[in-house]
Scaffold this active site. Structure first.
Site, PDB file in Angstrom:
ATOM      1  CG  ASP A   8      -2.753  13.287   5.432  1.00  0.00           C
ATOM      2  OD1 ASP A   8      -3.594  12.692   4.744  1.00  0.00           O
ATOM      3  OD2 ASP A   8      -2.809  13.334   6.678  1.00  0.00           O
ATOM      4  CE  LYS A  14      -9.641   9.221   9.580  1.00  0.00           C
ATOM      5  NZ  LYS A  14      -8.553   8.621  10.358  1.00  0.00           N
ATOM      6  NE  ARG A  54       8.436  -8.090  11.322  1.00  0.00           N
ATOM      7  CZ  ARG A  54       9.198  -9.112  11.671  1.00  0.00           C
ATOM      8  NH1 ARG A  54       8.823  -9.940  12.636  1.00  0.00           N
ATOM      9  NH2 ARG A  54      10.338  -9.358  11.054  1.00  0.00           N
ATOM     10  CE1 TYR A 109      -6.505  13.455  13.744  1.00  0.00           C
ATOM     11  CE2 TYR A 109      -4.509  12.252  13.202  1.00  0.00           C
ATOM     12  CZ  TYR A 109      -5.707  12.339  13.888  1.00  0.00           C
ATOM     13  OH  TYR A 109      -6.095  11.320  14.724  1.00  0.00           O
TER      14      TYR A 109
END
Length: 380
Positions: A170, A195, A46, A98
């Site tokens: 971003d 993306k 993790r 977004y």
């Protein structure tokens, strides 16, 4: 090291046990310790995993930053940044945003007492009216999703530094190949690595890149404690995708330019949103802070109602009607009912997200096939 070399080599060394050129997929949850606490930096996956660590080093290098953190999604990366804040803190962000980010801000973190101000960031001076002693974060996209607004990162950074406010950018639409916000003064660079970084529509991941050690430690604590970290297979896939990022982005930009000019000259098209046009708002800023103008384009269909728009968007053969962006295949999206459906209609329309707006993620297919597909559906 130049960018094309970074995408192939940064953060990656031949595997010491086998000599494997590609970083192995360390499909393990835990690690042997010689004695309690003696774990050579790997304890539980993790927190750290060798495959993910190689990816994070590569991501940091691509944005010219010291530190990288990979998350299980772009929204998980955004969530970690928001968890730096406390009730009563205030955030300044853009009016074109977004839909998933808007939803997280207004329907998750607003309930925890975080105050959000939505400003027209085409002029950085608009930020100043919202700044007070409670302002802790400025969050911007550039180019924005979906109307491709360009925000002057250096100018916003100057304001954020003057008031000691964290600036997060971003950079998903541009990718590190076209733009490096950290070099322009951003404190944190965020990506939906799903993306362009992954590039093949086969993995979901997010990333944060930054330079400040204390801020990195805070984010790593959140990252490890809250556990929104990706597995080794996903990390491997993004590492593999990154190796062709520079080649793919050149093709995205080349095809994007052809598609944008075709749309601008088509009689059935009203507005075309693409920062490469000289009449695009802040085009000169885009030229200054971006290497090229990318493969993301939005446009409105002249005089189209919802029924006609739906008929057109459902008729493509090469472009696929789908969420997301940045893969090698071309996609068409209807923001009002897909990526931005969570934004109230009145707010959407003020940002230019109308029912006749379509967003294209221009892929790397033969440009003639893409233009033929557009011509066919627009002539319906």
């Amino acid at each position: 090291m130049k960018f094309a070399t970074k995408v192939i080599h940064a953060g990656q060394e031949p595997d010491p046990s086998t000599g494997a050129i590609m970083t192995p997929i360390y499909q393990t949850s835990t690690y042997w310790q010689k004695s309690p606490g003696d774990h050579q930096g790997f304890e539980y996956s993790r927190g750290t995993n060798p495959t993910r660590k190689a990816l994070e080093s590569c991501l940091a290098a691509l944005e010219n930053r010291r530190y990288g953190l990979a998350f299980s999604s772009g929204m998980a990366a955004t969530d970690a940044v928001m968890k730096l804040l406390k009730p009563g803190d205030e955030v300044i962000t853009g009016t074109d945003l977004y839909g998933g980010t808007y939803r997280m801000f207004t329907r998750i973190f607003a309930d925890y007492g975080i105050v959000f101000h939505f400003a027209d960031l085409s002029d950085p001076q608009n930020i100043k009216q919202y700044i007070n002693e409670k302002t802790k974060l400025i969050w911007i996209e550039t180019p924005t999703n979906p109307t491709m607004q360009i925000v002057d990162i250096a100018a916003v950074s100057a304001i954020s530094k003057e008031h000691q406010i964290i600036l997060t950018v971003d950079n998903t639409f541009a990718s590190p190949y076209l733009q490096n916000p950290g070099d322009l003064g951003a404190d944190i660079v965020m990506h939906s690595a799903t993306k362009y970084l992954g590039g093949h529509s086969d993995v979901v991941m997010g990333a944060l890149m930054l330079d400040d050690e204390e801020l990195y430690k805070k984010l790593w604590f959140i990252y490890n404690s809250c556990g929104a970290t990706p597995g080794p297979m996903d990390s491997f896939l993004v590492l593999r995708g990154i190796k062709t990022l520079h080649l793919r982005m050149k093709a995205h930009c080349e095809n994007g330019r052809k598609v944008a000019h075709f749309l601008k000259s088509h009689p059935e098209v009203d507005k075309v949103y693409w920062p490469g046009f000289e009449d695009h708002p802040n085009h000169e800023i885009a030229k200054k802070q971006m290497k090229d103008f990318g493969g993301m384009i939005s446009f409105t269909i002249k005089g189209a109602d919802a029924e006609k728009t739906f008929r057109i968007v459902s008729s493509f053969k090469v472009f696929s009607l789908a969420e997301s962006l940045g893969g090698v295949e071309s996609l068409v999206n209807h923001p009002a009912t897909m990526t931005h459906a969570s934004i109230p209609k009145e707010t959407r329309e003020k940002a230019g997200i109308t029912d006749n707006l379509l967003r294209l993620s221009v892929g790397v297919e033969d440009a003639d096939d893409l233009l033929d597909d557009l011509k066919r559906v627009l002539d319906i």
